[in-house]
Design a protein around this motif. Sequence first.
Motif, PDB file in Angstrom:
ATOM      1  N   ALA A   1       0.816  -1.228   0.000  1.00 47.93           N
ATOM      2  CA  ALA A   1       0.000   0.000   0.000  1.00 47.93           C
ATOM      3  C   ALA A   1       0.849   1.277   0.000  1.00 47.93           C
ATOM      4  O   ALA A   1       0.423   2.311  -0.518  1.00 47.93           O
ATOM      5  N   ALA A   2       2.046   1.196   0.555  1.00 45.36           N
ATOM      6  CA  ALA A   2       2.873   2.401   0.679  1.00 45.36           C
ATOM      7  C   ALA A   2       3.226   3.017  -0.676  1.00 45.36           C
ATOM      8  O   ALA A   2       3.466   4.228  -0.758  1.00 45.36           O
ATOM      9  N   HIS A   3       3.232   2.220  -1.759  1.00 44.97           N
ATOM     10  CA  HIS A   3       3.513   2.801  -3.086  1.00 44.97           C
ATOM     11  C   HIS A   3       2.460   3.877  -3.406  1.00 44.97           C
ATOM     12  O   HIS A   3       2.790   4.958  -3.878  1.00 44.97           O
ATOM     13  N   SER A   4       1.200   3.533  -3.152  1.00 45.11           N
ATOM     14  CA  SER A   4       0.119   4.471  -3.485  1.00 45.11           C
ATOM     15  C   SER A   4       0.147   5.694  -2.571  1.00 45.11           C
ATOM     16  O   SER A   4      -0.155   6.802  -2.997  1.00 45.11           O
ATOM     17  N   GLU A   5       0.518   5.469  -1.310  1.00 48.63           N
ATOM     18  CA  GLU A   5       0.593   6.604  -0.378  1.00 48.63           C
ATOM     19  C   GLU A   5       1.670   7.588  -0.813  1.00 48.63           C
ATOM     20  O   GLU A   5       1.464   8.799  -0.826  1.00 48.63           O
ATOM     21  N   LEU A   6       2.819   7.037  -1.189  1.00 46.02           N
ATOM     22  CA  LEU A   6       3.909   7.923  -1.601  1.00 46.02           C
ATOM     23  C   LEU A   6       3.570   8.599  -2.932  1.00 46.02           C
ATOM     24  O   LEU A   6       3.899   9.769  -3.150  1.00 46.02           O
ATOM     25  N   ALA A   7       2.866   7.868  -3.802  1.00 47.31           N
ATOM     26  CA  ALA A   7       2.482   8.440  -5.099  1.00 47.31           C
ATOM     27  C   ALA A   7       1.632   9.700  -4.880  1.00 47.31           C
ATOM     28  O   ALA A   7       1.802  10.706  -5.558  1.00 47.31           O
ATOM     29  N   TRP A   8       0.723   9.625  -3.909  1.00 45.33           N
ATOM     30  CA  TRP A   8      -0.122  10.800  -3.651  1.00 45.33           C
ATOM     31  C   TRP A   8       0.730  12.005  -3.217  1.00 45.33           C
ATOM     32  O   TRP A   8       0.539  13.129  -3.694  1.00 45.33           O
ATOM     33  N   ILE A   9       1.671  11.721  -2.337  1.00 47.19           N
ATOM     34  CA  ILE A   9       2.539  12.819  -1.867  1.00 47.19           C
ATOM     35  C   ILE A   9       3.306  13.403  -3.061  1.00 47.19           C
ATOM     36  O   ILE A   9       3.396  14.627  -3.215  1.00 47.19           O
ATOM     37  N   PHE A  10       3.803  12.536  -3.928  1.00 49.13           N
ATOM     38  CA  PHE A  10       4.536  13.026  -5.116  1.00 49.13           C
ATOM     39  C   PHE A  10       3.634  13.827  -6.053  1.00 49.13           C
ATOM     40  O   PHE A  10       4.076  14.780  -6.682  1.00 49.13           O
ATOM     41  N   GLU A  11       2.365  13.431  -6.141  1.00 48.51           N
ATOM     42  CA  GLU A  11       1.446  14.188  -7.006  1.00 48.51           C
ATOM     43  C   GLU A  11       1.358  15.638  -6.549  1.00 48.51           C
ATOM     44  O   GLU A  11       1.233  16.548  -7.361  1.00 48.51           O
ATOM     45  N   THR A  12       1.436  15.825  -5.240  1.00 42.60           N
ATOM     46  CA  THR A  12       1.320  17.194  -4.729  1.00 42.60           C
ATOM     47  C   THR A  12       2.602  17.992  -4.952  1.00 42.60           C
ATOM     48  O   THR A  12       2.624  19.198  -4.754  1.00 42.60           O
ATOM     49  N   LEU A  13       3.665  17.303  -5.332  1.00 49.87           N
ATOM     50  CA  LEU A  13       4.947  17.994  -5.567  1.00 49.87           C
ATOM     51  C   LEU A  13       5.261  18.139  -7.056  1.00 49.87           C
ATOM     52  O   LEU A  13       6.317  18.635  -7.433  1.00 49.87           O
ATOM     53  N   THR A  14       4.360  17.647  -7.895  1.00 45.17           N
ATOM     54  CA  THR A  14       4.625  17.646  -9.341  1.00 45.17           C
ATOM     55  C   THR A  14       3.663  18.601 -10.031  1.00 45.17           C
ATOM     56  O   THR A  14       2.464  18.602  -9.720  1.00 45.17           O
ATOM     57  N   SER A  15       4.186  19.401 -10.949  1.00 48.39           N
ATOM     58  CA  SER A  15       3.293  20.346 -11.630  1.00 48.39           C
ATOM     59  C   SER A  15       2.556  19.633 -12.765  1.00 48.39           C
ATOM     60  O   SER A  15       3.051  18.654 -13.328  1.00 48.39           O
TER      61      SER A  15
ATOM     62  N   LYS B   1       7.508  -4.695   4.360  1.00 52.43           N
ATOM     63  CA  LYS B   1       8.313  -4.334   5.542  1.00 52.43           C
ATOM     64  C   LYS B   1       9.229  -3.158   5.235  1.00 52.43           C
ATOM     65  O   LYS B   1       9.344  -2.216   6.018  1.00 52.43           O
ATOM     66  N   ILE B   2       9.895  -3.215   4.099  1.00 46.89           N
ATOM     67  CA  ILE B   2      10.840  -2.151   3.728  1.00 46.89           C
ATOM     68  C   ILE B   2      10.077  -0.867   3.409  1.00 46.89           C
ATOM     69  O   ILE B   2      10.439   0.221   3.852  1.00 46.89           O
ATOM     70  N   ALA B   3       9.009  -1.010   2.617  1.00 41.98           N
ATOM     71  CA  ALA B   3       8.276   0.171   2.131  1.00 41.98           C
ATOM     72  C   ALA B   3       7.600   0.900   3.293  1.00 41.98           C
ATOM     73  O   ALA B   3       7.516   2.136   3.293  1.00 41.98           O
ATOM     74  N   GLU B   4       7.130   0.161   4.282  1.00 39.83           N
ATOM     75  CA  GLU B   4       6.442   0.825   5.401  1.00 39.83           C
ATOM     76  C   GLU B   4       7.383   1.682   6.215  1.00 39.83           C
ATOM     77  O   GLU B   4       7.024   2.766   6.667  1.00 39.83           O
ATOM     78  N   LYS B   5       8.602   1.188   6.372  1.00 43.75           N
ATOM     79  CA  LYS B   5       9.605   1.981   7.105  1.00 43.75           C
ATOM     80  C   LYS B   5       9.837   3.300   6.392  1.00 43.75           C
ATOM     81  O   LYS B   5       9.911   4.366   6.993  1.00 43.75           O
TER      82      LYS B   5
END
Length: 329
Positions: free
Chosen positions: A88-102, A312-316
């Motif tokens: 699930a962490a891939h999608s969470e990080l993707a959202w954060i990146f969307e807010t940083l991308t024009s 395990k890795i992605a959650e950290k």
Amino acid sequence: MAKPILISGIQPTGRLHIGNYLGALKNFVELQNSGKYECYFFIADLHSLTENFSPQEKSKQILELAADYLATGLDPKKSVIFLQSQVAAHSELAWIFETLTSLGELKRMTQFKEKSEKEKERANAGLLTYPTLMAADILIYDAAFVPVGEDQLQHLELTRTLARKFNKRFGKTFVEPKPILTESPRIMSISDPKKKMAKSEPSGCLFLDDSPREIKAKISRAVTDSGLEIKLDPEKKAGISNLLRIYSSLIGHGIPMLEKKYHGKNYAEFKRDLAELVINHFADFRKDKKALMARPQTLVAVLKSGSNAATKIAEKKIHEVKKKIGIAF
Ligand code: AMP
Ligand code: TRP
């Protein structure tokens, strides 16, 4: 010392073709077997939802790609092999990146332009934000290397930009990954050698699990020029040049050696040999894939165990990211 991390993924959108193999998968296996990297290979199912699909077909495509991975030599004992949507962490990080991308950065992507042009008003938003999810896939594991075909370089450049942007604003968090290309990072269609071989145009593809008879028929029909010489000339002899590239990548010898071997010979002889080479090269693959597809529960188990390890890795990492931006404590 810890080994550098390497990651790549392929979308489960249908059968793999020889472009996927020579541009990416063959290299995945060699990089894994070199023992020099800590490897992650995943099935990019979330990315594949940006294209039309049916649920039954999607499940089958996922299992098929898992079988393709294992049958070409990816090994769950050596690499973490997993399903993107199970982490699930891939999608969470993707959202954060969307807010940083024009929007401008995303609209400039060639793949978005091509795919949205086809769909026009019906094009979904996922086609636009596709590269931010891809950046998340990579950066969440601190990957230093990403083996891909040439068509993915632009997305990788955006990934590097995002890593730099985030690090600058919130402090050093991400590694800037580098692409790894093969000698044939762009295999062309065998029916129209001016275009890239793509799953969306099956008539121009040599599929890895094509039967020997299909391989023979397709290669004998492959579009070439009306000349006689078998030599590399991507401008004037795009078809023959593409077939030479496929041939040379499969045998692992340079093209000059092939030009010499086929000096004075005709296209038919060259095509006959290439067909035989392709048929033999994928004989074990066809057998192994069939056996794997007969045991879908084994494939599911491999993906589950890999996904647990990746989680395990992605959650950290996502926790670290959330802390950096002030939303976790
Ligand atoms: P995809 O099926 O789009 O997920 O692509 C899987 C991998 O195959 C990616 O690394 C692509 O860059 C690579 N690839 C796709 N088409 C080609 C091609 N015609 N030549 C070389 N590599 C390709
Ligand atoms: N976009 C890639 C393709 O179409 C697939 C992909 C998704 C990928 N996430 C990735 C490749 C992360 C490498 C790393 O081929």
